[in-house]
Design a protein around this motif. Structure first.
Motif, mmCIF file in Angstrom:
data_model
loop_
_atom_site.group_PDB
_atom_site.id
_atom_site.type_symbol
_atom_site.label_atom_id
_atom_site.label_comp_id
_atom_site.label_asym_id
_atom_site.label_seq_id
_atom_site.Cartn_x
_atom_site.Cartn_y
_atom_site.Cartn_z
ATOM 1 N N LYS A 1 1.005 -1.053 -0.041
ATOM 2 C CA LYS A 1 -0.044 -0.013 0.119
ATOM 3 C C LYS A 1 0.822 1.169 -0.066
ATOM 4 O O LYS A 1 1.736 1.285 0.751
ATOM 5 N N TYR B 1 0.488 5.425 0.685
ATOM 6 C CA TYR B 1 -0.521 6.565 1.136
ATOM 7 C C TYR B 1 0.546 7.519 1.648
ATOM 8 O O TYR B 1 1.709 7.434 1.952
ATOM 9 N N SER C 1 1.548 9.626 5.050
ATOM 10 C CA SER C 1 1.263 9.369 6.443
ATOM 11 C C SER C 1 1.297 10.943 7.025
ATOM 12 O O SER C 1 2.074 11.555 6.909
ATOM 13 N N GLU C 2 0.052 10.963 7.646
ATOM 14 C CA GLU C 2 0.033 12.100 8.460
ATOM 15 C C GLU C 2 1.008 12.394 9.844
ATOM 16 O O GLU C 2 1.191 13.607 10.018
ATOM 17 N N THR D 1 4.022 0.512 2.275
ATOM 18 C CA THR D 1 4.121 -0.481 3.516
ATOM 19 C C THR D 1 3.446 -1.907 3.010
ATOM 20 O O THR D 1 3.183 -1.987 1.792
ATOM 21 N N GLU E 1 -3.467 -1.848 8.547
ATOM 22 C CA GLU E 1 -3.757 -0.844 7.599
ATOM 23 C C GLU E 1 -2.718 0.559 7.711
ATOM 24 O O GLU E 1 -2.603 1.129 6.773
ATOM 25 N N ASP E 2 -2.274 0.860 8.867
ATOM 26 C CA ASP E 2 -1.353 2.022 9.143
ATOM 27 C C ASP E 2 -0.255 1.579 9.549
ATOM 28 O O ASP E 2 -0.134 1.601 11.195
ATOM 29 N N GLN F 1 1.506 4.149 12.103
ATOM 30 C CA GLN F 1 0.823 4.407 13.422
ATOM 31 C C GLN F 1 1.336 3.203 14.244
ATOM 32 O O GLN F 1 1.364 3.413 15.557
ATOM 33 N N GLU F 2 1.523 2.035 13.695
ATOM 34 C CA GLU F 2 1.830 0.804 14.615
ATOM 35 C C GLU F 2 3.180 1.134 15.175
ATOM 36 O O GLU F 2 3.562 0.810 16.430
#
Length: 293
Positions: free
Chosen positions: A40, A42, A44-45, A53, A116-117, A120-121
């Motif tokens: 994926k 995307y 990342s904020e 990822t 999914e993120d 964050q992990e």
């Protein structure tokens, strides 16, 4: 979902412009590591940058200059082995190099399987259970290093196709990609040996520094003294190991720069690290100035 991913990949190539193609690298499947989520990309904020990822199949993205000078660099972005900072430590680096006539290959090496993120992990684990990061990275690191070695072999075997000098193939990696760089440095064979290495704020606790190999490639090391992850001593240790082997590495240790500066502009001397790489590569005879420069 797969159809959408293909469309997204096409649009990405179209937008990037310089990218010519994606190549799937030869690899051996792992019997112990499995991925349940697809690769994926995307924004990342958390990291404020574009990331990739859940890489389970290693690939390289080819950036070819209009007038290749024969030199090539494989680029391994960082991201704690949970993600890849694909632009600042990957595609943006490749674009800069192609302007100098250097062919670049952005490597997507295998990463820790996440949800999914991934950012964050890893951010949450870093705050609550940093030991867990090391536990998850350990079984994947050998796969990532194998992907790096596979990339060098691919470039050398296809040197004629890309108008490259098979004796001027470099490997450059950032943070976790720097750990992959050092893994490549210690595990190559004749075909997968890089001719020069550029570990940039290498994550040496993930791949500890060892004695330099007898035929150690040329090396330029880049880091910042104020790296908040404490990576400066590891970079110095790499430098000293090459010195002890009788080699003449170059080290650029900026007083300020932090971690993950890549191609970001911070208004600091570290912004110009890639120009220092180019100066070094000219001095070492690794590359040559384009006639148009």
């Amino acid at each position: 979902m797969k159809k959408f991913s293909l469309i997204l990949s096409f649009l990405t190539v179209f937008q990037i412009g310089l990218a010519q193609q994606f190549i799937e690298l030869p690899y051996e499947k792992s019997s112990t590591v499995t991925w349940t989520h697809e690769e994926k990309q995307y924004f990342s904020e958390i990291w404020k940058t574009e990331v990739v990822t859940n890489v389970s199949i290693p690939t390289i993205q080819v950036f070819q200059p209009k007038n290749p000078n024969g030199t090539s660099v494989i680029i391994a972005p960082g991201g704690a082995l949970y993600a890849l900072s694909i632009n600042s430590e990957g595609r943006d680096v490749a674009k800069w190099l192609t302007d100098k006539g250097i062919t670049a290959f952005v490597l997507k090496y295998r990463l820790v399987p996440t949800g999914e993120d991934a950012v964050q992990e890893v951010s949450e684990e870093g705050q609550t259970n940093p030991t867990r990061i090391g536990e998850r990275v350990a079984p994947v690191m050998p796969l990532s290093v194998a992907d790096g070695l596979s990339a060098v072999s691919y470039v050398r075997e296809n040197a004629e196709k890309y108008q490259l000098d098979p004796s001027k193939i470099g490997f450059m990696g950032f943070s976790a990609g720097g750990a992959v760089t050092m893994g490549v440095a210690y595990n190559y064979n004749e075909n997968s040996r890089p001719d020069f290495l550029v570990p940039v704020y290498a994550w040496t606790s993930a791949y500890p520094v060892q004695e330099a190999p007898k035929n150690a490639p040329k090396m330029l090391i880049v880091c910042a003294s104020d790296d908040p992850l404490g990576l400066a001593p590891g970079s110095i240790e790499i430098y000293n190991s090459w010195i002890k082997s009788g080699k003449l590495p170059e080290l650029h240790m900026y007083s300020k720069g932090g971690h993950g500066f890549g191609m970001k502009e911070q208004g600091l001397p570290s912004d110009n690290w890639i120009q220092r790489f180019y100066d070094w590569s000219l001095a070492e005879g690794i590359t040559s100035i384009l006639k148009s420069e």
